[in-house]
Scaffold this motif. Structure first.
Motif, PDB file in Angstrom:
ATOM      1  N   SER A 187       0.778  -1.630  -0.272  1.00  0.00           N
ATOM      2  CA  SER A 187      -0.021   0.796   0.057  1.00  0.00           C
ATOM      3  C   SER A 187       0.887   1.270  -0.055  1.00  0.00           C
ATOM      4  O   SER A 187       2.359   1.245   0.709  1.00  0.00           O
ATOM      5  N   THR A 188      -0.003   2.624  -0.150  1.00  0.00           N
ATOM      6  CA  THR A 188       0.546   3.308   0.151  1.00  0.00           C
ATOM      7  C   THR A 188      -0.126   4.215  -0.157  1.00  0.00           C
ATOM      8  O   THR A 188      -1.390   4.548   0.161  1.00  0.00           O
ATOM      9  N   TRP A 190      -0.794   9.086   0.825  1.00  0.00           N
ATOM     10  CA  TRP A 190      -0.418  10.293   0.521  1.00  0.00           C
ATOM     11  C   TRP A 190       0.282  11.095   1.903  1.00  0.00           C
ATOM     12  O   TRP A 190      -0.532  11.669   2.125  1.00  0.00           O
ATOM     13  N   PHE A 205     -11.555   6.128  17.501  1.00  0.00           N
ATOM     14  CA  PHE A 205     -12.269   7.718  16.353  1.00  0.00           C
ATOM     15  C   PHE A 205     -11.846   7.213  14.643  1.00  0.00           C
ATOM     16  O   PHE A 205     -12.845   7.525  13.929  1.00  0.00           O
ATOM     17  N   THR A 206     -10.959   6.909  15.279  1.00  0.00           N
ATOM     18  CA  THR A 206     -10.111   6.367  13.753  1.00  0.00           C
ATOM     19  C   THR A 206     -11.601   5.363  13.542  1.00  0.00           C
ATOM     20  O   THR A 206     -11.355   5.311  12.029  1.00  0.00           O
ATOM     21  N   HIS A 207     -11.319   4.116  14.447  1.00  0.00           N
ATOM     22  CA  HIS A 207     -11.943   2.916  13.776  1.00  0.00           C
ATOM     23  C   HIS A 207     -13.555   3.010  14.206  1.00  0.00           C
ATOM     24  O   HIS A 207     -13.578   1.948  14.849  1.00  0.00           O
ATOM     25  N   VAL A 355      -5.455  -2.138   1.763  1.00  0.00           N
ATOM     26  CA  VAL A 355      -6.287  -1.281   0.911  1.00  0.00           C
ATOM     27  C   VAL A 355      -8.004  -1.012   1.080  1.00  0.00           C
ATOM     28  O   VAL A 355      -8.318  -0.573   0.838  1.00  0.00           O
ATOM     29  N   ALA A 356      -8.320  -2.746   1.151  1.00  0.00           N
ATOM     30  CA  ALA A 356      -9.669  -2.518   1.030  1.00  0.00           C
ATOM     31  C   ALA A 356     -10.277  -3.301   2.500  1.00  0.00           C
ATOM     32  O   ALA A 356     -11.183  -3.739   2.618  1.00  0.00           O
ATOM     33  N   SER A 357      -9.566  -3.413   3.531  1.00  0.00           N
ATOM     34  CA  SER A 357     -10.154  -4.162   5.065  1.00  0.00           C
ATOM     35  C   SER A 357     -10.974  -3.081   5.428  1.00  0.00           C
ATOM     36  O   SER A 357     -11.415  -1.636   5.095  1.00  0.00           O
ATOM     37  N   PHE A 358     -11.551  -2.996   7.215  1.00  0.00           N
ATOM     38  CA  PHE A 358     -12.522  -2.504   7.542  1.00  0.00           C
ATOM     39  C   PHE A 358     -11.473  -1.155   8.465  1.00  0.00           C
ATOM     40  O   PHE A 358     -11.847  -0.434   9.482  1.00  0.00           O
ATOM     41  N   PRO A 361      -7.601   1.199   6.104  1.00  0.00           N
ATOM     42  CA  PRO A 361      -8.013   2.119   5.103  1.00  0.00           C
ATOM     43  C   PRO A 361      -8.427   3.070   6.393  1.00  0.00           C
ATOM     44  O   PRO A 361      -7.860   4.990   5.461  1.00  0.00           O
ATOM     45  N   ASP A 362      -8.885   3.276   6.773  1.00  0.00           N
ATOM     46  CA  ASP A 362      -9.362   5.075   7.566  1.00  0.00           C
ATOM     47  C   ASP A 362      -8.161   5.648   8.273  1.00  0.00           C
ATOM     48  O   ASP A 362      -7.902   6.050   8.951  1.00  0.00           O
ATOM     49  N   GLU A 365      -6.352   7.499   6.011  1.00  0.00           N
ATOM     50  CA  GLU A 365      -7.466   8.283   5.281  1.00  0.00           C
ATOM     51  C   GLU A 365      -6.720   9.195   6.167  1.00  0.00           C
ATOM     52  O   GLU A 365      -6.750  10.370   5.951  1.00  0.00           O
ATOM     53  N   ARG A 369      -5.412  13.093   5.724  1.00  0.00           N
ATOM     54  CA  ARG A 369      -5.287  14.265   6.376  1.00  0.00           C
ATOM     55  C   ARG A 369      -4.642  14.960   6.733  1.00  0.00           C
ATOM     56  O   ARG A 369      -5.272  16.187   7.177  1.00  0.00           O
TER      57      ARG A 369
END
Ligand code: FES
Ligand code: FE2
Lengths: 436, 158
Positions: A187-188, A190, A205-207, A355-358, A361-362, A365, A369
């Protein structure tokens, strides 16, 4: 200009640490090309002649097991005119043959063949033209580390108290070895590499959706987010040298086989294979087996700078730019256990990681941010003051509440030492609120 | 030919609901039990021995859709905008086991989120069950061209 020490203050950190490309370049030199970096696991190259290609910062290396079993780490660069000699991620070869003019190296990196050698003079010395070696290589519990610095702390000195957790991690196997044989979740994101740390404050919070999913499954009995608050007995640890961990077991260590509401790793299933696994573990570890399993399951450590072991997974962090990071994750397979135990580790990995897990990805994200937010540096300080007053333990470790920023400060301090507190960097540090 | 037309209609509906992030309607297209599989690294790995990008059974697929509707799935707030083309549709076995049809297709997805546009291409394999009320997705395998590359946020419906 500012000194690094001005950027890393006791309870706050300047955002340029995460956004400056100059600092990224300096990190490559001072950290990635100097410190003990995790490069590969021995299980990725089990047989003589096996190799894998990896990256340390922007430099590609070949991690190779020579005919005699010795592990070497070489730069992937032909000593003639510099072409990369190997393009496969994994393989087995007796020789690396450069595609350009055919220079050939063996799996120890020695130059063993040069086409049409008569056009070189008598002083042409093949023995001095082997693939350049990364200066120092060492391994602990199968984890191979390499340092480009000829001198400096030994691997044991660098790892310090972290080494025991590497040992704990692999002891979930009755053979005390794991294999990264189940592939790589690549995964990568930004954002800056230093966002990937040990943080017990973000979980609820994130999760948020992870709590939702657990609640959906466990119903009313689920005590939502209890392990990650200021009231929790879970802890955050600074182990020294930037290594840090979260202890999510609480004070009442959960019994093996019973549901842990904190650990994200799988429990032992009540099946034939689960019982067989316990039998094998007891054969190896005796009465200690449940405690050995618990310790392994609850490993949640960042081995600074670029390795994390969390439950059943291995994560490797590489900085690509100030605002770009690559994370390679591996579900670690236990050697010598029934297949279904490892399949369950894979399924459990996929639930939270990838990258498509639960889960992750959060996280990424939020890191992205974070990078966006830090660009607005009118007031450039990040506040890292949670649990600032926790006192050191007897062995020098700092232990705070799980939501404390003990790990973040530990990593910032290690970072500061690596970069040199007095060294200058092109950042304008100004008084709060004052325009740039 | 009628079968290919029906299959095409179904795959286009599935694509349309996925593009629309219509999680519940999309979920309703699936059979129970079912398998939603996006291999990682290589298309032909054994998923019991190798990690996948997605390997959902029915329960986990429901969790996936629930997660995306419960609020707080930051990686889909805002949601991805996706526009996909489904093409090269072929019925490879019209008389599959248990009243199923085996279908292959190529899918090109363009995803846009927070100003970044990504393009994904995949070969897909579908097992469709002919239920009394029309096709149900019993199995979908999405073989991404990028399966072995570092990927970003793939939390939209692939
Ligand atoms: S660059 Fe490798 S042989 Fe010339
Ligand atoms: Fe997280």
């Amino acid at each position: 200009m500012a000194q690094y020490a001005e950027l890393i203050q006791p309870g706050r950190v300047h955002s340029a640490v995460f956004t400056s490309e100059d600092i990224y370049e300096a990190e490559l030199e001072n950290i990635f090309y100097r410190y003990w970096m995790f490069v590969a696991h021995e299980s990725e190259i089990p047989q003589p002649g096996d190799y894998c290609t990896k990256w340390i910062g922007q430099k590609q290396v070949i991690v190779s097991r020579a005919a005699d079993g010795e592990i070497g780490v070489f730069f992937n660069r032909c000593r003639h005119r510099g072409a990369a000699v190997c393009m496969e991620e994994y393989g087995n070869a007796s020789f690396f043959r450069c595609p350009y003019h055919g220079w050939t190296y063996n799996s120890s990196g020695d130059l063993v063949g040069v086409p049409y050698p008569s056009r070189y003079g008598d002083d042409f010395d093949k023995s001095s033209l082997g693939l350049a070696k990364v200066a120092r290589v060492g391994s602990v519990a199968g984890f191979i580390f390499a340092s480009m610095a000829e001198e400096g702390p030994t691997l044991a000195e660098h790892l310090g108290k972290a080494a025991g957790y590497l040992e704990d991690f692999v002891k979930a196997s009755p053979l005390s070895t794991v294999s990264l044989s189940a592939g790589t979740s690549k995964s990568t994101f930004w954002g800056n590499w230093k966002f990937v740390g040990m943080d017990g404050y973000h979980t609820n919070f994130t999760h948020k959706t992870v709590l939702d999913l657990r609640q959906r499954k466990q119903g009313a009995s689920y005590s939502r987010g209890a392990g990650n608050s200021d009231k929790s007995s879970n802890e955050s640890w600074d182990l020294g040298n930037g290594h840090c961990r979260l202890d999510l077991t609480g004070k009442d260590k959960v019994a093996v086989g019973s549901a842990s509401n904190t650990s994200i790793a799988a429990n032992i299933p009540d099946t034939d294979d689960g019982r067989e696994y316990m039998r094998l573990m007891t054969e190896t570890y005796g009465d200690e087996a449940p405690e050995v399993i618990r310790r392994s399951r609850d490993v949640h450590i960042h081995v600074w700078p670029n390795l994390q072991l969390i439950g059943s997974q291995v994560r490797v962090i590489r900085s690509l730019a100030a605002g770009r990071t690559e994370v390679m994750s591996y579900p670690a397979m236990l050697d010598g256990v029934p297949d279904s135990i490892n399949t369950e580790r894979i399924r459990s990995f996929e639930w939270f990681s990838g990258v498509a897990s639960f889960g992750t990805p959060d996280d990424t994200e939020v890191f992205e941010r974070n990078q966006i937010g830090l660009q607005s540096d009118y007031i450039p300080w990040l506040v890292l003051g949670r649990g600032l007053t926790v006192a050191p333990q007897e062995d020098g470790s700092l232990v705070g509440n799980v939501t404390d920023e003990v790990p973040q400060r530990a990593q910032m301090q290690a970072w500061l030492r690596a970069m040199g507190p007095e060294s200058a960097v092109d950042v304008a540090v100004r008084t709060e609120g004052e325009a740039k | 030919m009628a079968l290919l037309g029906d299959v095409t209609e179904f795959l286009l509906l599935e694509a349309e609901l996925a593009d629309a992030n219509a999680y519940d309607e999309w979920l309703a297209l699936w059979d129970d039990p079912c398998t939603y599989w996006v291999p990682c690294n290589r298309d032909d790995y054994d998923p019991t021995k190798h990690v996948s990008i997605i390997y959902d059974d029915r329960a986990r697929l429901e969790e996936r859709c629930f997660r995306l509707t419960t609020g707080g799935a930051h990686s889909q707030e805002p949601q991805s905008k996706v526009c996909r083309m489904v093409g090269s549709i072929r019925v490879v076995d019209a008389q599959g086991a248990d009243d199923t049809v085996e279908v292959t297709a190529r899918v090109i997805m363009v995803e846009l989120r927070l100003g970044r546009k990504s393009v994904y291409a995949a070969r897909c394999h579908y097992t469709l069950w002919r239920s009394p009320s029309g096709f149900k997705l019993r199995r979908k395998k999405v073989m991404l061209l990028d399966a072995d590359e570092p990927l970003g946020n793939m939390t939209f419906l692939i």
